[in-house]
Structures are given as C-alpha cells and as structure tokens.
Write a protein that holds these residues in place. Structure first.
Motif, PDB file in Angstrom:
ATOM      1  N   CYS A   2       0.753  -1.384   0.112  1.00  0.00           N
ATOM      2  CA  CYS A   2       0.046   0.022  -0.147  1.00  0.00           C
ATOM      3  C   CYS A   2       0.877   1.260   0.008  1.00  0.00           C
ATOM      4  O   CYS A   2       1.579   1.524   1.014  1.00  0.00           O
ATOM      5  N   GLY A   3       0.679   1.986  -1.041  1.00  0.00           N
ATOM      6  CA  GLY A   3       1.469   3.182  -1.199  1.00  0.00           C
ATOM      7  C   GLY A   3       0.213   4.500  -1.247  1.00  0.00           C
ATOM      8  O   GLY A   3       0.634   5.652  -1.819  1.00  0.00           O
ATOM      9  N   GLN A   4      -0.700   4.143  -0.406  1.00  0.00           N
ATOM     10  CA  GLN A   4      -1.596   5.121  -0.282  1.00  0.00           C
ATOM     11  C   GLN A   4      -1.559   5.836   1.127  1.00  0.00           C
ATOM     12  O   GLN A   4      -1.828   5.217   1.840  1.00  0.00           O
ATOM     13  N   GLY A   5      -1.255   7.144   1.100  1.00  0.00           N
ATOM     14  CA  GLY A   5      -0.952   7.825   2.237  1.00  0.00           C
ATOM     15  C   GLY A   5      -2.235   8.224   2.935  1.00  0.00           C
ATOM     16  O   GLY A   5      -3.279   8.513   2.111  1.00  0.00           O
ATOM     17  N   PRO A   6      -2.267   8.461   4.309  1.00  0.00           N
ATOM     18  CA  PRO A   6      -3.515   8.679   5.009  1.00  0.00           C
ATOM     19  C   PRO A   6      -3.841  10.321   5.029  1.00  0.00           C
ATOM     20  O   PRO A   6      -2.769  10.990   4.525  1.00  0.00           O
ATOM     21  N   ALA A   7      -5.008  10.621   5.583  1.00  0.00           N
ATOM     22  CA  ALA A   7      -4.954  12.093   5.955  1.00  0.00           C
ATOM     23  C   ALA A   7      -4.181  12.756   7.015  1.00  0.00           C
ATOM     24  O   ALA A   7      -3.926  11.873   7.894  1.00  0.00           O
ATOM     25  N   PRO A   8      -3.545  13.802   6.602  1.00  0.00           N
ATOM     26  CA  PRO A   8      -2.762  14.397   7.932  1.00  0.00           C
ATOM     27  C   PRO A   8      -3.515  14.641   9.154  1.00  0.00           C
ATOM     28  O   PRO A   8      -4.653  14.568   9.225  1.00  0.00           O
ATOM     29  N   ALA A   9      -2.789  14.666  10.200  1.00  0.00           N
ATOM     30  CA  ALA A   9      -3.298  14.972  11.524  1.00  0.00           C
ATOM     31  C   ALA A   9      -4.163  16.067  11.714  1.00  0.00           C
ATOM     32  O   ALA A   9      -5.080  15.983  12.306  1.00  0.00           O
ATOM     33  N   ALA A  29      -4.761  17.311  -0.614  1.00  0.00           N
ATOM     34  CA  ALA A  29      -3.336  16.369  -0.496  1.00  0.00           C
ATOM     35  C   ALA A  29      -3.406  15.539   0.673  1.00  0.00           C
ATOM     36  O   ALA A  29      -3.293  15.974   1.845  1.00  0.00           O
ATOM     37  N   ALA A  30      -3.269  14.180   0.404  1.00  0.00           N
ATOM     38  CA  ALA A  30      -2.968  13.084   1.561  1.00  0.00           C
ATOM     39  C   ALA A  30      -1.541  13.070   1.660  1.00  0.00           C
ATOM     40  O   ALA A  30      -0.779  13.611   0.832  1.00  0.00           O
ATOM     41  N   ILE A  31      -0.969  12.372   2.476  1.00  0.00           N
ATOM     42  CA  ILE A  31       0.439  12.010   2.617  1.00  0.00           C
ATOM     43  C   ILE A  31       0.766  11.375   1.439  1.00  0.00           C
ATOM     44  O   ILE A  31       0.399  10.381   1.185  1.00  0.00           O
ATOM     45  N   PRO A  32       1.840  11.984   0.477  1.00  0.00           N
ATOM     46  CA  PRO A  32       2.289  11.255  -0.685  1.00  0.00           C
ATOM     47  C   PRO A  32       2.952   9.908  -0.264  1.00  0.00           C
ATOM     48  O   PRO A  32       3.714   9.534   0.587  1.00  0.00           O
ATOM     49  N   GLY A  33       2.369   8.948  -0.905  1.00  0.00           N
ATOM     50  CA  GLY A  33       2.874   7.387  -0.428  1.00  0.00           C
ATOM     51  C   GLY A  33       3.475   6.699  -1.771  1.00  0.00           C
ATOM     52  O   GLY A  33       4.084   5.527  -1.310  1.00  0.00           O
ATOM     53  N   TRP A  90       4.749   8.447   8.204  1.00  0.00           N
ATOM     54  CA  TRP A  90       4.157   7.277   7.813  1.00  0.00           C
ATOM     55  C   TRP A  90       5.039   6.564   6.768  1.00  0.00           C
ATOM     56  O   TRP A  90       6.090   7.023   6.370  1.00  0.00           O
ATOM     57  N   SER A  91       4.888   5.496   6.377  1.00  0.00           N
ATOM     58  CA  SER A  91       5.702   4.488   5.566  1.00  0.00           C
ATOM     59  C   SER A  91       4.585   3.435   4.951  1.00  0.00           C
ATOM     60  O   SER A  91       3.608   3.017   5.564  1.00  0.00           O
ATOM     61  N   ALA A  92       5.078   2.872   3.978  1.00  0.00           N
ATOM     62  CA  ALA A  92       4.243   1.865   3.072  1.00  0.00           C
ATOM     63  C   ALA A  92       3.918   0.572   4.052  1.00  0.00           C
ATOM     64  O   ALA A  92       5.123   0.307   4.672  1.00  0.00           O
ATOM     65  N   THR A  93       3.011  -0.130   3.759  1.00  0.00           N
ATOM     66  CA  THR A  93       2.631  -1.307   4.395  1.00  0.00           C
ATOM     67  C   THR A  93       2.669  -2.516   3.533  1.00  0.00           C
ATOM     68  O   THR A  93       1.732  -2.167   2.426  1.00  0.00           O
TER      69      THR A  93
END
Length: 597
Positions: free
Chosen positions: A76-83, A106-110, A254-257
């Motif tokens: 998964c390289g889909q980043g989440p919403a920022p805090a 913009a979500a966190i770039p993944g 964040w990091s990819a999972t």
C-alpha cells in the motif's frame, strides 16, 4: 480473430505499461539482470516523468505482487489524511466536500516510499541503477505525448494567474508543450540526484542506501519543501485560496505497508485485490453477482447483466467501503448475500442507488451521495465523469492515472497502479519539480461513514490493480487507469480472457484488451464534484448497433463513444507449466505498449 497487435510471448520476461518509454526502461532493467520488481520501480519513476498529467512522485500507488513461490501480497502506497485534516477544519472553512485541487486535498504522498520499500525488500538493483532512466528523461527531455499539452492548455489560465510555478515548467515562453517536442524537468532530475547522493553517503549497503533515501523523502529536504509548500494559500476548485494541513511530522510518521489481499474464487480462477480502503473488492463483488450461466459474451444481455451487477457492487462501495470503519468484506462476498442481490437485477436498467444490508446492517450513505442519487445536484455535477477522464479549467480531474505490469523469467509478477500528484492537482514545488496530490477529495466531510475524512486514515482510493491465479499459482497481472471505471473495464477484460479461445497455447490477452468496452456512471463519483448519472451507459461504437438498440430498449441511457476510447488495459501472464510469459497493451490513444522476449 483480428487484433491490433499480437499477444507477445517469450520465456525471458514481459512488461506492459501505459507508456512505451516506461515499458522499454523496465525491459532494459530485466536485460541487465534485474528482476520484475527492479523493473517495475524503474518504470514507475519514468511514468512520473513522461505521464506528468496522470501521476507524479507526490501521488500514490497500489501494488499487488507475487514473488516466485509465494502468495500474492498488497503493498500500500496510499498515504492517509494528515493529523490536521479533520472534518471540523474543512467545514469550518465553509466546505461541503473536499476540493478537487489544492493542498487541502493532499493526502500524505505514498508513492515514493512504497516504490523504495519494494526495491529494498524484493529487488536486487541499487537506487541509482533504477532511477537512471527517469533522471535521463527528466534531464535530457522526452518527446511529449499529445495529452500533456492538451492538459496544460485546459488549465492555462489557472497556471498563468495563480499556479505560476507550474507555468514556469509547463508553459515556457507562454507555450504548452507541443506533441513530439522535448519536455525537460531539470528540478526533478536534480531532486533524484540529491536523493541518490544522500543515500550513497549512508554507506555501501544497498538496503541501507534505500532506507537513507526514504529518510530524505520523509524527514529531510523533500519533506521540508513539501510541508512548506502545503502551507501556502492556494486557489482550488472551491474558487478560494486555502492552505493545507500537512506538516513535516505527518510525512515522517508514515511508511508503506504490506497487507493481505482480498480474494475470490470463480470458475477455477482466484482473483486477488487490495482491501476495501480501495475499490478493489468491487471487482470481486461483480464476480460474485454473476449468474451460474453467464449470457453469451458480447450480447446485449451480457452487457446488461454486467452493468446492473456493477451498479449493485458500486452502491455497496458507497455505503460500506472505507478505512474509517471496519468493512464486512466476508459478508459482502458471501454466496447467500449475493444470491439475494442478484435477484434485484431485472430486465431493464435500474436508476436507483441500492446498497445491500450485509449481516442485517443498515447502510448509511453520505448526504452528498443521497443528493446525487436523487438528482438534487447541479446539472454539471450530475454529468461529471461520464466517458473518458476529463480535466477542467480549475484543474478538477476525474479518473486520470497510469498502470504497469511485469513478469520475469523466475516467475516474479507485479501489477501496480500509480496515480495522483499530476500536474493539474497542485502547484509545482519549484525546488523539487513536482506537485502534491489530491486523494483526500475522495473522503466525505460527514462523520460516522466508512469513508469519512479521518486523520491517520486512508481516503478510499480508486486505484485497483489485479492479480489472478489458477491452481494456487499466480498466472496473470493486469489493470487499467480510469478512476471509477477501473473495476468495470478490468472485469470486462478478465471475463474476455476467460471466455475467449487461447492463442498459441496461451491466454488471448490482446484480444481481450481490444474487445469493445463500456461502463456506467450510475453511482456517486469518487472525484470532485462527485456527481451521478442514473442509467448512464457509455459504450464504444464497435459494440454494434443491434446491441446498442437493445440496451436502449432496456432503458439504458446510452452514450455512443468513439470506437477506440474506453479502457487502457495492460496485462502480463505466465504459464507455470511451460514457463512461457506473455503480455499485451492497450492500443487506445496510441500510448501503451508491451515489450518482452
């Protein structure tokens, strides 16, 4: 049967992507001894350069891969919403939906972290080796495809009046890139060269260097530039200037999972997809909704059955999919549930949005989705998204993306759909040479929904690569750009592969890609302004007048599109018994190509 190109076959390796330069760069890596994952990373970074209107480093990617001898896994390289991306913050700005452009979207770039995670864990090449191709095209230039200039022209006024850093790159001397002219991006090339320098300074170990590059992105000079740019007031699709919420802390956290895919068994095939934080299970639900005896391929009854099944699956996507709550995937794919849902498919086109009740749960739709389903949105919103992806003057984009697939001689296989961070999403960060993405536009500004905007949670993405196995062995990787249409076009391809005779002892990949395609927009769209067009059905004219007439008689509001206009499929395959590998690519728009030997 006639096809535009042959299905390529060989024994060494195969690549298919939405741009020939990416395909050939990946093949060069295979020829240099790299594996499928090395090749995929090289192709992905080339796509950032040569398809900047479709994806970029500031975007996202979903991958599904099968290392030889192992089960498929999702990266998964889909980043989440920022805090700081709370519903209260957005509604406090007077917004009812997330803008389709600008830093608030913009979500966190993944993408970057995901590709480097793949390279570190599954690849064999160094970072400098796989980035060399992208750096070369960014530094020395690449011949521009038609749609780059067309996209820039569509947003010219925005670039010239508001997003001036983008105008500096894409409107030099006031002119959009002409087809075939060389487009350079020296800032992007310099970014990758600096990343490599900082990585190599970390030591001689390949994995240590890759992790150092990841730190440069997440915590170093790239993160600093992205966070600073996100804070700038920027004109977006709301018609006002807004600053984003993303900070350096968000990027660093964040990091990819890796995740287990969701799978479904159908007629001897097992299809693996990303989980319900994507739209991937829509593909599987459509399979589950098929009758025991599928109507004859290509007939009006066949198209009608698939369209009505797609409406039911996408209604469930709207009510149940998302990362903000648990999703009852097992119940959504259960035989009993789909038998009941299948009974809703009548002989005429449905105009309703009809989510189901898995486990007796009551579905909950967003207020915006309910308005879309009731026809209570402005006319331009209701019509948005019909047909091929479009770009508006304010940068709003529906469905643009790209895709790549690779298989190597050892049996490693990957399907990946990179997207977001396209040139019309946000202003270019001048020191980096690329913009942020806009994936947060897919989350709702209403609490309590599976896809509510939630800090630390992924917005539901449309990115949905596929990997299919037979007898427990991965045999085919495939996918397409197209936003909400991806799991419709991909399903049509997959069923065509399953229904058509083989060619030269292998799967007829090219014939399935070339077959006339279609899709419906009879559900709330994922892209701003998130409209819906009940009973809509876009078809390629090649589907035939007799079929079109029958579909209209059944109540479908058919829009006849150009003969080669819907779908941009890529695919690779491997026969586990013979080791023969194959590939095919989409001829539409004369851009996608497969290569291999």
């Amino acid at each position: 049967m006639f096809t535009t190109r042959p299905t390529l076959q060989g024994t060494f390796g195969m690549v298919s992507s939405t741009h020939w330069l990416a395909s050939q760069s990946a093949m060069a890596v295979l020829e240099d001894g790299g594996n499928a994952f090395d090749a995929a990373v090289a192709a992905a970074f080339v796509l950032h350069v040569v398809e900047p209107h479709l994806n970029g480093p500031g975007g996202d990617v979903v991958m599904i891969l099968a290392p030889t001898g192992r089960e498929p896994v999702v990266l998964c390289g889909q980043g989440p919403a920022p805090a700081g991306a709370t519903i209260e913050h957005y509604t406090g700005l007077g917004l009812e939906i997330v803008p389709g452009t600008g830093p608030l979207a913009a979500a966190i770039p993944g993408a970057f972290d995901a590709w480097l995670t793949l390279l570190r864990d599954q690849g064999t090449k160094s970072l400098s080796e796989v980035l060399a191709y992208a750096i070369g095209y960014a530094e020395k230039g690449h011949p521009v495809v038609d749609r780059v200039g067309m996209t820039v022209e569509a947003v010219r006024e925005l670039f010239e009046t508001e997003w001036t850093t983008s105008a500096e790159l894409y409107l030099p001397h006031g002119k959009a890139p002409a087809p075939g002219s060389l487009l350079k991006n020296p800032a992007l090339a310099a970014t990758w060269r600096r990343v490599i320098r900082e990585a190599e300074a970390a030591g001689s170990g390949r994995e240590a260097q890759i992790d150092a590059a990841r730190r440069a992105w997440r915590e170093g000079f790239v993160a600093e530039a992205l966070a600073a740019h996100a804070a700038l007031p920027t004109m977006d699709t709301s018609g006002e200037r807004h600053s984003g919420t993303m900070t350096g802390d968000d990027l660093a956290a964040w990091s990819a999972t890796y995740e287990q895919p969701v799978t479904y068994d159908w007629n001897g095939w097992t299809v693996a997809k990303a989980g319900p934080w994507s739209q991937g299970p829509v593909f599987l639900q459509q399979l589950a909704l098929l009758p025991t005896e599928t109507p004859e391929y290509g007939t009006a009854e066949y198209v009608h059955t698939l369209v009505e099944g797609a409406k039911l699956a996408l209604a469930d996507r709207e009510a149940w999919y998302g990362d903000a709550q648990d999703v009852p995937v097992g119940e959504l794919l259960a035989d009993e549930y789909n038998e009941a849902r299948r009974a809703l498919i009548a002989g005429t086109a449905s105009a309703s949005l009809r989510p189901g009740r898995p486990g007796g749960r009551e579905p909950r739709l967003s207020e915006h989705a309910r308005k879309a389903a009731q026809g209570a949105l402005p006319r331009e919103a209701a019509a948005a998204g019909v047909g091929e992806p479009t770009v508006e003057r304010d940068g709003a984009t529906r469905g643009d993306t790209c895709h790549l697939d690779v298989v190597d001689r050892w049996g490693n296989m990957i399907a990946a759909t990179p997207s977001g961070g396209w040139l019309q999403s946000n202003p270019v960060v001048p020191s980096l040479g690329f913009p942020l993405g806009t994936r947060l536009q897919m989350a709702w500004l209403e609490p309590g929904l599976p896809n509510s905007l939630t800090p630390g949670r992924r917005p539901r993405t449309t990115l949905t690569p596929s990997l299919a196995s037979r007898g427990g062995t991965p045999v085919m990787a495939f996918g397409t750009p197209g936003g909400d249409q991806q799991d419709q076009w991909s399903l049509h391809f997959f069923l065509a592969v399953a229904a058509r005779p083989h060619v030269r002892g292998g799967l007829d990949l090219q014939g399935a890609i070339d077959a006339p395609n279609w899709h419906t927009d009879s559900f709330p769209g994922s892209f701003y302004p998130r409209g819906m067009q009940p009973r809509s059905l876009a078809v390629e004219s090649r589907i035939g007048q007799e079929v079109i007439a029958e579909l209209r008689r059944r109540g479908h509001e058919v829009t006849v599109k150009e003969p080669w206009s819907l779908g941009r499929l890529c695919a690779v395959a491997r026969d586990p018994e013979t080791g023969v590998v194959s590939a095919a690519a989409n001829p539409r728009e004369m851009q996608g190509y497969a290569t291999g030997r």
